[in-house]
Design an enzyme around this catalytic site. Structure first.
Site, PDB file in Angstrom:
ATOM      1  CG  LEU A   1      -2.216  -0.818   1.019  1.00 36.17           C
ATOM      2  CD1 LEU A   1      -3.143  -0.619   2.200  1.00 36.17           C
ATOM      3  CD2 LEU A   1      -2.936  -0.445  -0.275  1.00 36.17           C
ATOM      4  CG  HIS A   2       3.234   1.710  -3.484  1.00 35.69           C
ATOM      5  ND1 HIS A   2       4.491   1.214  -3.282  1.00 35.69           N
ATOM      6  CD2 HIS A   2       2.664   0.922  -4.424  1.00 35.69           C
ATOM      7  CE1 HIS A   2       4.679   0.167  -4.078  1.00 35.69           C
ATOM      8  NE2 HIS A   2       3.589  -0.031  -4.779  1.00 35.69           N
ATOM      9  CG  ASP A   3      -0.042   6.433  -3.536  1.00 35.83           C
ATOM     10  OD1 ASP A   3       1.197   6.518  -3.625  1.00 35.83           O
ATOM     11  OD2 ASP A   3      -0.797   6.422  -4.527  1.00 35.83           O
TER      12      ASP A   3
END
Ligand SMILES: [Ca+2]
Length: 313
Positions: free
Chosen positions: A242-244
């Site tokens: 979950l980068h952002d």
């Protein structure tokens, strides 16, 4: 505590969507002044649509959404449908948005907001290529000094790259824009792949979203179901990173993260390593630190926070 005022600059993107939901679920700590869309994961026409789909999913139709730049400063757009699907939000079936798109251009909104609000009170949270932010800084150079902080997802050091062997997608798509932002003098916190690849949606965490039993919980579970296929195949990892959402997680619980204040420069010349974030993690140069580069996260703490907040929507 008064809520931090932020502008989310984004190219949704399933992980952008989760980041927006996390911010909108946390009004006591975060006031979203506006969402500015940029071309990135998918073309602009889809990112402006997806941003509004996510606001409507959250039941927050009063958040203004602005359309920004439809292409990088000097290069043709590179997109990532191979990761995010044709719509950018593949996974759940969500209705087309009814809330309006603002007429003002995203770049004008960013400039006007930073001029209108007291200096040092507005944070920028870029979750996509940095084209909108760089264009605003280019047009109105004085606003860089009025930004409280830029907290962005982009780049990598130990993880090196995901779109090329040397570069992370957001920086690679518009390296000239990233170069402007990293040289702007504004305080910057970076969430590189080094940390986002530790924020993995395992099966248990995905089950946790689904178990919320809400439209938001279901949609997030279906988005990460879709998103994870790519990373599982590519990295053999336990689930989708979950980068952002790490950007918003940092605003809410900075103690979950750790990093180093270092110099970060952007490669804009080499074809081979275009968009590389040359991060002086080991302090081997005398180049001045210009960013807090995050390297680690308490993933369990982060997912507890995320799940608890999503339950509020
Ligand atoms: Ca993004």
């Amino acid at each position: 505590m008064t809520a931090r005022k932020i502008i989310i600059d984004t190219d949704p993107g399933q992980d952008d969507a989760v980041a927006i939901l996390l911010a909108l679920a946390s009004p006591e700590e975060i006031e979203v002044l506006g969402i500015t869309a940029v071309a990135g994961n998918v073309p602009l026409a889809l990112t402006v649509k997806n941003a509004r789909i996510v606001c409507e999913l959250a039941g927050k139709t009063d958040v203004p959404v602005f359309a920004g730049c439809d292409a990088p400063l000097t290069r043709p757009l590179v997109t990532a449908e191979h990761v995010h699907g044709k719509t950018g939000l593949d996974g759940p079936v969500l209705p087309d948005p009814e809330m309006p798109l603002q007429e003002q251009h995203a770049v004008d909104f960013i400039i006007e907001t930073l001029r209108a609000e007291p200096a040092g009170t507005v944070m920028l949270c870029p979750l996509g290529p940095l084209t909108n932010i760089a264009t605003a800084f280019d047009r109105a150079p004085e606003i860089a000094g009025r930004v409280q902080e830029i907290v962005l997802m982009g780049g990598a050091y130990f993880e090196v790259g995901n779109i090329t062997p040397a570069a992370e997608f957001n920086i690679y798509v518009d390296p000239e824009a990233a170069d402007i932002v990293f040289k702007s003098g504004a305080p910057i916190t970076v969430m590189p792949l080094d940390v986002t690849h530790k924020a993995l949606v395992t099966k248990a965490r995905n089950d946790g979203f689904r178990a919320l039993g809400t439209p938001v919980g279901r949609a997030v579970a279906e988005m990460t179901d879709f998103f994870e296929r790519f990373d599982k195949e590519k990295y053999g990892s336990d689930g989708a990173p979950l980068h952002d959402p790490c950007v918003i997680g940092w605003l809410l619980r900075p103690e979950l993260f750790s990093g180093r204040r270092i110099n970060v420069e952007i490669e804009t010349g080499s074809e081979l390593t275009l968009g590389m974030t040359v991060a002086d993690w080991w302090g081997v140069t005398d180049r001045k630190a210009n960013a807090l580069f995050i390297g680690d996260v308490d993933a369990d703490g982060f997912f507890d926070l995320l799940t608890e907040r999503l339950a509020r929507l």
